[in-house]
Structures are given as structure tokens and as C-alpha cells.
Motif scaffolding. Structure first.
Motif, PDB file in Angstrom:
ATOM      1  N   LYS A  54       0.811  -1.211   0.000  1.00  0.00           N
ATOM      2  CA  LYS A  54       0.000   0.000   0.000  1.00  0.00           C
ATOM      3  C   LYS A  54       0.847   1.266   0.000  1.00  0.00           C
ATOM      4  CE  LYS A  54      -3.301  -2.721   2.543  1.00  0.00           C
ATOM      5  NZ  LYS A  54      -2.516  -3.948   2.321  1.00  0.00           N
ATOM      6  N   ASN A 112      -1.219  -6.750  -5.913  1.00  0.00           N
ATOM      7  CA  ASN A 112      -1.540  -5.345  -6.133  1.00  0.00           C
ATOM      8  C   ASN A 112      -2.409  -5.182  -7.373  1.00  0.00           C
ATOM      9  OD1 ASN A 112       0.705  -4.954  -4.185  1.00  0.00           O
ATOM     10  ND2 ASN A 112       0.410  -2.804  -4.753  1.00  0.00           N
ATOM     11  N   THR A 145      -4.266  -0.431  -5.209  1.00  0.00           N
ATOM     12  CA  THR A 145      -3.663  -0.888  -3.948  1.00  0.00           C
ATOM     13  C   THR A 145      -2.579   0.060  -3.451  1.00  0.00           C
ATOM     14  OG1 THR A 145      -4.107  -3.172  -4.607  1.00  0.00           O
ATOM     15  CG2 THR A 145      -2.598  -2.849  -2.773  1.00  0.00           C
TER      16      THR A 145
END
Length: 186
Positions: A61, A153, A157
Motif C-alpha cells: 500500500k 496489487n 492498492t
């Protein structure tokens, strides 16, 4: 996740720009204040808050790039202490450091003064927050063995890319980093 101290005005302004709460899109932000004025906290607390709210979602993240491995290692210890010592965060957010070379004693889990630095563990279970340098990030995007880092991802994300000590990326190195950021986005 808010800091356990009353923030300075520049930190409050940065928090407002960088929050992802309430579907707010974090805005590109430069923090330029004196040494010891809390620049790291300006981006760290919005990142921790975002990761906490998305803690059950897989994938990286936030990426924090450092110009030197020594700085990345120092900040890794600082982040480890924060994640380990805060009961809201301990066991809820993962962070890893990937700066090249294998550690002589790799850590497969986080501890009071260290982040995950075992490459196989990071590939198998990508952390919420990844600390690295721009050369290693370049490798991580290119090497087939590192593809698992990015497998979880999707385009939404990764919400934070921090270039700590931005002023050090000038000339050819600055151009390299700009190209790297474009590849990361792609």
C-alpha cells in the motif's frame, strides 16, 4: 491512526492533504521544513492510518524510497519501534525493508527493532509498507523472482510513494528516478 502528540501546523496541513479517509485522494505533497521538525510524521501517520483501515486487504500500500541504505535501515528501526509499541498497530500492519543483499540473520517477522527483511518472506507475503531505495525498486520491478511482490496489487492498492530526502535526486539520478516512477505507475 493519529499521532500520540499534538502535531505542528505543517503536520496538520500534511495530514489533511495525505489522508485517504472518507474517499479523499491523497494529494502530491512536498514537505520542506527544518531538521528535527517532524517531516517523517507528516507522511507516516497518513500511511499508517490508510494501512490500518485496509489491513485485511493484501498488497503493498505504500513504498518509502530512501537515497541510502543506511538511512533506510535507520528508519526501518524507527518504524519497527512504532509498529511494535502501539497496541493499535502491533500485528495489524506489516512492514518490510528490501535494500539488496541477503541479511546474515534475516527476519521473517517483525520485532521491536526490526522489520521483515527476508526476501523469500517478502515475496511470499508482501508487506503493507515497503522501505527500499530507488536502485532496488528498479530491480524489484524487473526481476522475475520478485514478481510475487506485486501479484496482489491492483491499480488501486498502492496509494503512497514517498521519496524521502527528495533533494538528493538531481541530474542523471533524478532522471532515473522519474523514469522509475513512470514504470511503477504503469
Amino acid at each position: 491512526i493519529t499521532p500520540p502528540f499534538p502535531p505542528y501546523a505543517h503536520q496538520v496541513a500534511a495530514f489533511a492533504r495525505l489522508t485517504s479517509a472518507g474517499d479523499h485522494a491523497p494529494a502530491p505533497t512536498l514537505v520542506t521544513t527544518g531538521t528535527g521538525s517532524g517531516k517523517t510524521e507528516c507522511f507516516l501517520y497518513p500511511i499508517l492510518d490508510h494501512c490500518y483501515r485496509h489491513r485485511r486487504e493484501p498488497g503493498i500500500k505504500a513504498i518509502i524510497l530512501y537515497p541510502m541504505n543506511a538511512l533506510a535501515s535507520d528508519q526501518a528501526g524507527r518504524l519497527a519501534e512504532l509498529l511494535w509499541g502501539d497496541s493499535r498497530l502491533k500485528g495489524q500492519i506489516t512492514a518490510g525493508i528490501y535494500i539488496g543483499g541477503d541479511s546474515s540473520t534475516p527476519h521473517k517477522s517483525m520485532g521491536p527493532s526490526w522489520l521483515i527483511d527476508d526476501h523469500a518472506t517478502l515475496r511470499q507475503s508482501p508487506p503493507d509498507i515497503l522501505l527500499t531505495n530507488y536502485k532496488m525498486l528498479d530491480f524489484l520491478l524487473l526481476r522475475p523472482e520478485d514478481k510475487p511482490l506485486w501479484a496482489q496489487n491492483d491499480p488501486t492498492t498502492l496509494r503512497y510513494l514517498v521519496l524521502d530526502e527528495l533533494h538528493t535526486y538531481d541530474g542523471a539520478q533524478g532522471a532515473d528516478v522519474a523514469g522509475l516512477i513512470r514504470r511503477l505507475i504503469a
